[in-house]
Scaffold this motif. Structure first.
Motif, PDB file in Angstrom:
ATOM      1  N   PHE A  48       0.860  -1.076   0.238  1.00 21.29           N
ATOM      2  CA  PHE A  48       0.030  -0.010   0.090  1.00 21.29           C
ATOM      3  C   PHE A  48       0.806   1.250  -0.002  1.00 21.29           C
ATOM      4  O   PHE A  48       0.668   2.183  -0.838  1.00 21.29           O
ATOM      5  N   ALA A  49       1.884   1.299   0.707  1.00 20.44           N
ATOM      6  CA  ALA A  49       2.820   2.519   0.900  1.00 20.44           C
ATOM      7  C   ALA A  49       3.458   2.586  -0.490  1.00 20.44           C
ATOM      8  O   ALA A  49       3.525   3.827  -0.861  1.00 20.44           O
ATOM      9  N   ILE A  50       3.850   1.672  -1.147  1.00 18.14           N
ATOM     10  CA  ILE A  50       4.740   1.717  -2.249  1.00 18.14           C
ATOM     11  C   ILE A  50       3.597   2.177  -3.494  1.00 18.14           C
ATOM     12  O   ILE A  50       3.984   3.216  -4.342  1.00 18.14           O
ATOM     13  N   LYS A  51       2.627   1.574  -3.477  1.00 22.37           N
ATOM     14  CA  LYS A  51       1.456   2.033  -4.626  1.00 22.37           C
ATOM     15  C   LYS A  51       0.826   3.312  -4.520  1.00 22.37           C
ATOM     16  O   LYS A  51       0.672   4.052  -5.369  1.00 22.37           O
ATOM     17  N   ASN A  52       1.175   3.929  -3.241  1.00 24.53           N
ATOM     18  CA  ASN A  52       0.645   5.220  -3.171  1.00 24.53           C
ATOM     19  C   ASN A  52       1.734   6.172  -2.762  1.00 24.53           C
ATOM     20  O   ASN A  52       1.330   7.482  -2.234  1.00 24.53           O
ATOM     21  N   SER A  53       2.757   5.747  -3.175  1.00 21.46           N
ATOM     22  CA  SER A  53       4.071   6.753  -2.726  1.00 21.46           C
ATOM     23  C   SER A  53       4.060   7.467  -1.725  1.00 21.46           C
ATOM     24  O   SER A  53       4.429   8.735  -1.579  1.00 21.46           O
ATOM     25  N   LEU A  54       3.887   6.733  -0.469  1.00 17.53           N
ATOM     26  CA  LEU A  54       3.761   7.419   0.930  1.00 17.53           C
ATOM     27  C   LEU A  54       5.305   7.782   1.429  1.00 17.53           C
ATOM     28  O   LEU A  54       6.112   7.079   1.031  1.00 17.53           O
ATOM     29  N   PRO A  55       5.346   8.909   2.118  1.00 13.58           N
ATOM     30  CA  PRO A  55       6.723   9.277   2.488  1.00 13.58           C
ATOM     31  C   PRO A  55       7.479   8.363   3.283  1.00 13.58           C
ATOM     32  O   PRO A  55       6.967   7.237   3.796  1.00 13.58           O
ATOM     33  N   ASP A  56       8.781   8.432   3.170  1.00 10.96           N
ATOM     34  CA  ASP A  56       9.578   7.130   4.010  1.00 10.96           C
ATOM     35  C   ASP A  56       9.383   7.156   5.399  1.00 10.96           C
ATOM     36  O   ASP A  56       9.586   6.330   6.202  1.00 10.96           O
ATOM     37  N   ASP A  57       8.973   8.206   6.002  1.00 11.61           N
ATOM     38  CA  ASP A  57       8.896   8.506   7.452  1.00 11.61           C
ATOM     39  C   ASP A  57       7.437   8.044   8.113  1.00 11.61           C
ATOM     40  O   ASP A  57       7.096   8.163   9.088  1.00 11.61           O
ATOM     41  N   VAL A  58       6.591   7.592   7.096  1.00  9.48           N
ATOM     42  CA  VAL A  58       5.207   6.970   7.461  1.00  9.48           C
ATOM     43  C   VAL A  58       5.304   5.634   7.917  1.00  9.48           C
ATOM     44  O   VAL A  58       6.075   4.800   7.449  1.00  9.48           O
ATOM     45  N   LYS A  59       5.027   5.402   9.353  1.00  7.42           N
ATOM     46  CA  LYS A  59       5.402   3.982   9.937  1.00  7.42           C
ATOM     47  C   LYS A  59       4.520   3.014   9.437  1.00  7.42           C
ATOM     48  O   LYS A  59       3.451   3.245   9.023  1.00  7.42           O
ATOM     49  N   ILE A  60       4.910   1.813   9.187  1.00  9.01           N
ATOM     50  CA  ILE A  60       4.227   0.708   8.570  1.00  9.01           C
ATOM     51  C   ILE A  60       4.185  -0.529   9.393  1.00  9.01           C
ATOM     52  O   ILE A  60       4.919  -0.985  10.159  1.00  9.01           O
ATOM     53  N   TYR A  61       2.873  -0.784   9.855  1.00 11.48           N
ATOM     54  CA  TYR A  61       2.688  -1.826  10.914  1.00 11.48           C
ATOM     55  C   TYR A  61       2.019  -2.986  10.233  1.00 11.48           C
ATOM     56  O   TYR A  61       1.128  -2.829   9.422  1.00 11.48           O
ATOM     57  N   GLY A  62       2.431  -4.229  10.650  1.00  8.62           N
ATOM     58  CA  GLY A  62       1.745  -5.429  10.230  1.00  8.62           C
ATOM     59  C   GLY A  62       0.626  -6.016  11.309  1.00  8.62           C
ATOM     60  O   GLY A  62       0.138  -7.228  11.103  1.00  8.62           O
ATOM     61  N   SER A  63      -0.047  -5.165  11.958  1.00 14.88           N
ATOM     62  CA  SER A  63      -1.132  -5.579  12.848  1.00 14.88           C
ATOM     63  C   SER A  63      -1.741  -4.101  13.303  1.00 14.88           C
ATOM     64  O   SER A  63      -1.276  -3.001  13.452  1.00 14.88           O
TER      65      SER A  63
END
Length: 361
Positions: A48-63
């Motif tokens: 989702f982050a890659i597809k929507n070109s989210l900034p690198d500082d957006v945290k990505i969680y698996g839960s």
């Protein structure tokens, strides 16, 4: 990009397709910033982050739990399946996260009441994700409807929301899965129709609600298409709506008064995101021999600097900031609107289940 000194930090719980639109809206709203996204798997969140070109500082969680435990997140946008709203919205409120919840808000008003109670007891703001409320066109239409000289007494309302998706939709989409979004077209497209009718009626609940017999379901029993009538005895007003996953795209709202009428063909999603049209007619009569009209509808075009979804995020963030910075109380307007819409959804479903009888509210 947020230009506010103290932007509200958002987290997104769930990577549904609608979350792409709202992540963009958070970026466009001047008082908001996206800090985190969560999915049930870290791989899906990363995609989702890659597809929507989210900034690198957006945290990505698996839960979802990890996001709710993030102290930097002030508010969450929650586009989860409706069957999961009760569990996760209540937990979010308990974690002191303000909640922008996708519609339908719950499977029934009892579930919604539990969510709203959790929000109230924890002092957090609640708003559902109905975007068209926040377009400046909506306020302009309300001003005209409130002008008795232009419009007169409100008599009839009709709204429709429909679309005809691909065959893949009927196999895979959560909106046709009983265990995920059991309200089907009624909860999805029908939410907009009912919300528009209540908006036009200044949020007076109807006296009775009656589902109409023409209804379609899939093999699991999920509603694919339905319609209903709403009646206000005191106001002598009638409304009807049609919602469907089986008809060509429609987003129509027609409102008739004793002296005028208003029509809009794109009330849910404007044809263009920087402006929205509607037509209004007042004092119309037939000319001699009934070969024409004495007036033509006036086309009103309302411009907006931000898309309506960004305006929704901006308004929600404004309320959250008032609570966070100034110690304000949560605004009860938005949960009240959601609850009334859910009540009418419940009444339509009850009427269907009982054989299309009238249900009193």
């Amino acid at each position: 990009m947020a230009d506010d000194e103290n932007p509200i930090n958002f987290g997104i719980m769930g990577c549904a397709e609608i979350a792409r639109k709202v992540s963009r809206a958070i970026h466009l709203a001047p008082n908001s910033i996206l800090r985190a996204i969560a999915s049930r798997s870290i791989e899906k969140a990363k995609r989702f982050a890659i597809k929507n070109s989210l900034p690198d500082d957006v945290k990505i969680y698996g839960s979802y739990d990890e996001l709710l435990d993030d102290p930097c997140v002030d508010a969450v946008y929650m586009p989860l399946p409706t069957s999961l709203h009760l569990q996760w919205a209540v937990l979010a409120a308990q974690k002191k996260k303000h909640i922008l919840l996708e519609k339908p808000t719950a499977l029934d008003v009892d579930q919604l009441d539990q969510i709203l109670e959790a929000c109230e007891s924890n002092g957090v703001q609640f708003m559902d994700g109905t975007m068209w409320y926040h377009h400046p066109r909506t306020a302009k239409m309300k001003a005209l409807l409130s002008d008795s000289q232009i419009f007169g007494q409100l008599r009839f309302i009709h709204s429709s929301s429909s679309f005809a998706p691909s065959p893949e939709f009927f196999e895979k989409d959560i909106r046709v899965k009983m265990n995920l979004d059991g309200l089907g077209a009624l909860g999805d497209a029908g939410w907009y129709c009912i919300a528009a009718i209540l908006w036009a009626m200044d949020y007076h609940l109807p006296t009775t609600v009656t589902a109409l017999p023409a209804i379609a379901r899939n093999s699991a029993g999920v509603i694919l298409s339905c319609s209903a009538s709403l009646n206000w005895d005191k106001h002598e007003t009638i409304a009807t709506f049609y919602c469907s996953f089986l008809s060509h795209e429609s987003m129509d709202l027609a409102i008739s008064g004793s002296n005028g009428s208003l029509h809009i063909n794109d009330f849910i999603i404007p044809y263009q995101e920087n402006s929205g049209p509607f037509s209004v007619t007042s004092g119309a009569k037939f000319v001699d021999l009934h070969i024409g009209w004495n007036v033509k509808p006036e086309i009103v075009q309302v411009a907006t600097e931000l898309p309506q979804e960004a305006l929704m995020v901006q308004e929600f963030a404004r309320l959250v900031k008032g609570i966070k910075i100034s110690g304000s109380n949560p605004d009860g307007k938005w949960p009240g609107i959601s609850r009334m819409t859910q009540l009418v959804i419940d009444a339509v479903k009850k009427s269907i289940d009982l054989g299309f009888i009238s249900v009193s509210l």
